[in-house]
Design a protein around this motif. Sequence first.
Motif, PDB file in Angstrom:
ATOM      1  N   TRP A  40      10.064  -1.646  -3.091  1.00  0.00           N
ATOM      2  CA  TRP A  40       9.562  -2.678  -2.451  1.00  0.00           C
ATOM      3  C   TRP A  40       8.777  -2.893  -1.684  1.00  0.00           C
ATOM      4  N   ASP A  41       8.132  -3.666  -2.156  1.00  0.00           N
ATOM      5  CA  ASP A  41       6.873  -4.212  -2.511  1.00  0.00           C
ATOM      6  C   ASP A  41       6.385  -5.950  -1.835  1.00  0.00           C
ATOM      7  N   SER A  62       6.746 -12.133  -9.465  1.00  0.00           N
ATOM      8  CA  SER A  62       5.469 -12.401  -9.287  1.00  0.00           C
ATOM      9  C   SER A  62       4.650 -11.220  -9.341  1.00  0.00           C
ATOM     10  N   VAL A  63       3.993 -10.566 -10.231  1.00  0.00           N
ATOM     11  CA  VAL A  63       3.787  -9.169 -10.836  1.00  0.00           C
ATOM     12  C   VAL A  63       2.323  -9.054  -8.806  1.00  0.00           C
ATOM     13  N   ASP A  64       2.672  -7.766  -8.727  1.00  0.00           N
ATOM     14  CA  ASP A  64       1.490  -6.890  -8.033  1.00  0.00           C
ATOM     15  C   ASP A  64       1.403  -6.068  -7.949  1.00  0.00           C
ATOM     16  N   TYR A  95      11.920  -4.255  -7.334  1.00  0.00           N
ATOM     17  CA  TYR A  95      12.327  -5.385  -5.923  1.00  0.00           C
ATOM     18  C   TYR A  95      11.103  -5.977  -5.192  1.00  0.00           C
ATOM     19  N   ASP A  96      11.307  -7.291  -4.354  1.00  0.00           N
ATOM     20  CA  ASP A  96       9.791  -7.343  -3.793  1.00  0.00           C
ATOM     21  C   ASP A  96      10.605  -7.466  -2.344  1.00  0.00           C
ATOM     22  N   SER A 120       6.175   0.537   0.624  1.00  0.00           N
ATOM     23  CA  SER A 120       4.760   0.976   1.319  1.00  0.00           C
ATOM     24  C   SER A 120       4.018   0.068   1.699  1.00  0.00           C
ATOM     25  N   TYR A 121       4.683  -0.927   3.030  1.00  0.00           N
ATOM     26  CA  TYR A 121       4.235  -1.927   3.979  1.00  0.00           C
ATOM     27  C   TYR A 121       5.357  -1.761   4.873  1.00  0.00           C
ATOM     28  N   GLY A 122       4.346  -2.602   5.450  1.00  0.00           N
ATOM     29  CA  GLY A 122       4.733  -2.354   6.639  1.00  0.00           C
ATOM     30  C   GLY A 122       4.171  -3.788   8.200  1.00  0.00           C
ATOM     31  N   TYR A 123       4.257  -3.222   9.621  1.00  0.00           N
ATOM     32  CA  TYR A 123       4.051  -4.359  10.306  1.00  0.00           C
ATOM     33  C   TYR A 123       2.278  -4.304  10.762  1.00  0.00           C
TER      34      TYR A 123
END
Length: 204
Positions: A40-41, A62-64, A95-96, A120-123
């Motif tokens: 998930w990104d 879309s590609v990231d 996934y996004d 690999s995401y957060g706030y």
Amino acid sequence: IEPGHRQRRTLNKKAAALSRTDKARENYAVNGEEIVVGVWDGGKIYSHKEFGGRLKIGRNSSVDDHATHVAGTIAASGKRKTAKGMAPASKLITYDFYGDIHSQMNNSRKRHDVLLTNNSYGYPNGWEWEGEWVWYGDEYFGRYSSESRAFDKIVYNQGIVVVFAAGNDREDRGPAGAKYYDNILDKYLRESPPKRDGPYLCIG
């Protein structure tokens, strides 16, 4: 009651260099074969030659670049030796993070046999450099939120290993007597700023 909506953002630095997965592969003969990883990104993974036919689309978007970088850290086959991932024989589902992540994770176990997810995401928390110093507050440091509980339920009910980035901003200190933007108060301030983000091992 929790604070209002927060915007997710990507995170990932130096993970491969710190993990010593090369030693695990050498000593235990593991390479991720038969393991399906959900990623998930901020968008979908690019169909790079390092992934071959091991990449599937879970949610089209879309590609990231960040998602592709993270996927390479996980599963690049090593056609270029310096790009070899941690689990070079594993399969990827991309996934996004803009949809209902909890439902997607639950379904990914049933539909794709996902055993592990990477997030690999957060706030934004504490100090963030965005061309200027911005203070996002510290009310989420160490908080066990409703979102955290939802992920724990996935781990418990589905048997999925859920991995999150911890962030790399533990020593951010903000400005030294300079103007900064307080996102909580929605205005610029110059008086004594809040304390630095640390000392923590990591926050995210």
